[in-house]
Design an enzyme around this catalytic site. Sequence first.
Site, PDB file in Angstrom:
ATOM      1  N   ARG A 195      87.857 -23.262 123.138  1.00 22.23           N
ATOM      2  CA  ARG A 195      88.069 -23.864 122.143  1.00 22.23           C
ATOM      3  C   ARG A 195      88.221 -25.593 122.282  1.00 22.23           C
ATOM      4  O   ARG A 195      89.203 -25.997 122.911  1.00 22.23           O
ATOM      5  CB  ARG A 195      89.300 -23.630 121.290  1.00 22.23           C
ATOM      6  N   HIS A 215      81.673 -22.456 114.800  1.00 21.99           N
ATOM      7  CA  HIS A 215      82.470 -21.455 115.193  1.00 21.99           C
ATOM      8  C   HIS A 215      81.986 -20.095 114.945  1.00 21.99           C
ATOM      9  O   HIS A 215      81.977 -19.267 114.211  1.00 21.99           O
ATOM     10  CB  HIS A 215      83.603 -21.522 113.907  1.00 21.99           C
ATOM     11  N   GLN A 247      83.913 -16.702 114.607  1.00 26.09           N
ATOM     12  CA  GLN A 247      84.370 -16.303 113.001  1.00 26.09           C
ATOM     13  C   GLN A 247      83.429 -15.952 112.202  1.00 26.09           C
ATOM     14  O   GLN A 247      83.679 -15.046 111.746  1.00 26.09           O
ATOM     15  CB  GLN A 247      84.972 -17.620 112.725  1.00 26.09           C
ATOM     16  N   ASP A 299      87.298 -23.206 103.569  1.00 23.14           N
ATOM     17  CA  ASP A 299      88.005 -23.373 104.631  1.00 23.14           C
ATOM     18  C   ASP A 299      88.800 -24.540 104.221  1.00 23.14           C
ATOM     19  O   ASP A 299      88.886 -25.176 103.233  1.00 23.14           O
ATOM     20  CB  ASP A 299      86.962 -23.810 105.778  1.00 23.14           C
ATOM     21  N   CYS A 307      88.718 -18.087 106.642  1.00 22.86           N
ATOM     22  CA  CYS A 307      88.816 -18.032 108.312  1.00 22.86           C
ATOM     23  C   CYS A 307      90.268 -17.846 108.659  1.00 22.86           C
ATOM     24  O   CYS A 307      90.547 -17.597 109.610  1.00 22.86           O
ATOM     25  CB  CYS A 307      87.939 -18.860 109.032  1.00 22.86           C
ATOM     26  N   ARG A 359      87.908 -10.200 113.785  1.00 20.11           N
ATOM     27  CA  ARG A 359      87.576 -10.969 114.870  1.00 20.11           C
ATOM     28  C   ARG A 359      87.914 -10.196 115.977  1.00 20.11           C
ATOM     29  O   ARG A 359      87.153 -10.392 117.131  1.00 20.11           O
ATOM     30  CB  ARG A 359      88.843 -12.285 114.937  1.00 20.11           C
TER      31      ARG A 359
HETATM   32  N1  NVA Z   1      87.661 -25.984 110.122  1.00 22.02           N
HETATM   33  C1  NVA Z   1      88.839 -25.291 110.598  1.00 22.02           C
HETATM   34  C2  NVA Z   1      88.615 -24.237 111.259  1.00 22.02           C
HETATM   35  C3  NVA Z   1      90.073 -23.327 111.724  1.00 22.02           C
HETATM   36  C4  NVA Z   1      89.605 -22.136 112.171  1.00 22.02           C
HETATM   37  C5  NVA Z   1      89.062 -26.419 111.927  1.00 22.02           C
HETATM   38  O1  NVA Z   1      88.393 -26.980 112.594  1.00 22.02           O
HETATM   39  O2  NVA Z   1      90.409 -26.754 111.886  1.00 22.02           O
HETATM   40  N1   CP Z   2      90.116 -18.672 112.067  1.00 24.65           N
HETATM   41  C1   CP Z   2      90.669 -19.184 113.303  1.00 24.65           C
HETATM   42  O1   CP Z   2      89.787 -19.353 114.178  1.00 24.65           O
HETATM   43  O2   CP Z   2      91.929 -18.887 113.404  1.00 24.65           O
HETATM   44  P1   CP Z   2      92.772 -19.441 114.639  1.00 24.65           P
HETATM   45  O3   CP Z   2      92.609 -21.037 114.557  1.00 24.65           O
HETATM   46  O4   CP Z   2      94.300 -19.263 114.602  1.00 24.65           O
HETATM   47  O5   CP Z   2      92.274 -19.327 116.113  1.00 24.65           O
END
Ligand code: NVA
Ligand code: CP
Length: 308
Positions: free
Chosen positions: A103, A130, A133, A225, A265, A293
Amino acid sequence: MKKDLLRINDLTKEEILDILDLGQQLKYETKHSIEHPILKGKTLGMIFEKSSTRTRVSFEVGMLQLGGNALFLSSRDIQMGRGEPISDTARVLSRYLDGIMIRTFFQKDVENLAKYATVPIINGLTDDEHPCQVLADLLTIREYKKKLNGLKVCFIGDSNNMVNSLIFASIKVGMHITVASPEGFTPKDEIIKEARETEKQCEGSLQIVNSPQKAAVDADVLITDVWVSMGQEEEALERNNVFKEFQINDEIMKLAKEDAIVLHCLPAHREEEITAEIFEKHADEIFEEAENRLHVQKAILVKLMSEK
Ligand code: NVA
Ligand code: CP
């Protein structure tokens, strides 16, 4: 040749449906306490340059349930965080691990990791994608709606990682997605161009609008989101203002189909992208999505790591 999961558009429709089917089967087996140690003796490394609750825990538990191990590697604690090149990290970790989930911020870093690693790489979220997800979202939609093909999906909010992955996933499985984002926050030109190419080969379609009301009409599935993604904290004030009208609320739900489901998500910010009322009304769907997930990622791990 090793396989990676870097972007949804790297997968064919058949590969997506295969992952969903295997995820569904593993979910059934987990719920019925049927063990499936398919990855016995294998280790997944999990590099995190951003925070996570779901991704971290579901990958770690997923590996344990598959009979393997997972290592949490915070970028703050490994040399990558101090400037060791990704190309070196990739070549070193490939000698210890059987797969790497990462990540991070830049998609090109994930691609670089994949280029130099000899083990499968899984994108656990970048600024642009993502995929894990969105595969969990598809599984959830299919569970609730008993199909994917022909459904109308409405996304309201910012056009970054979630939307990019959702666009390609939707088009591939035959869903019609309408994205409602404020001007200046719509999907990038290169995403739209690639989506138009994907539309030519698949049954689904993409529409982009600036009105959340327009996007919600007759929707089977509504998705949103956060307005401020990880790494955008300094823009919070401006974003909270720009996105004010881009909320899933009661008014929006009245425009959708009566049996529409809502997905998020997570983490969710009540009264920003979704009202507390709508969130709670659809909490079963949203938390099933979070649970999925685990199941879908186990399927991804099996598909990528059970053969070398
Ligand atoms: N768009 C959000 C998704 C979190 C799972 C982010 O990148 O923070
Ligand atoms: N939706 C998601 O990816 O959650 P986290 O940021 O908690 O991993």
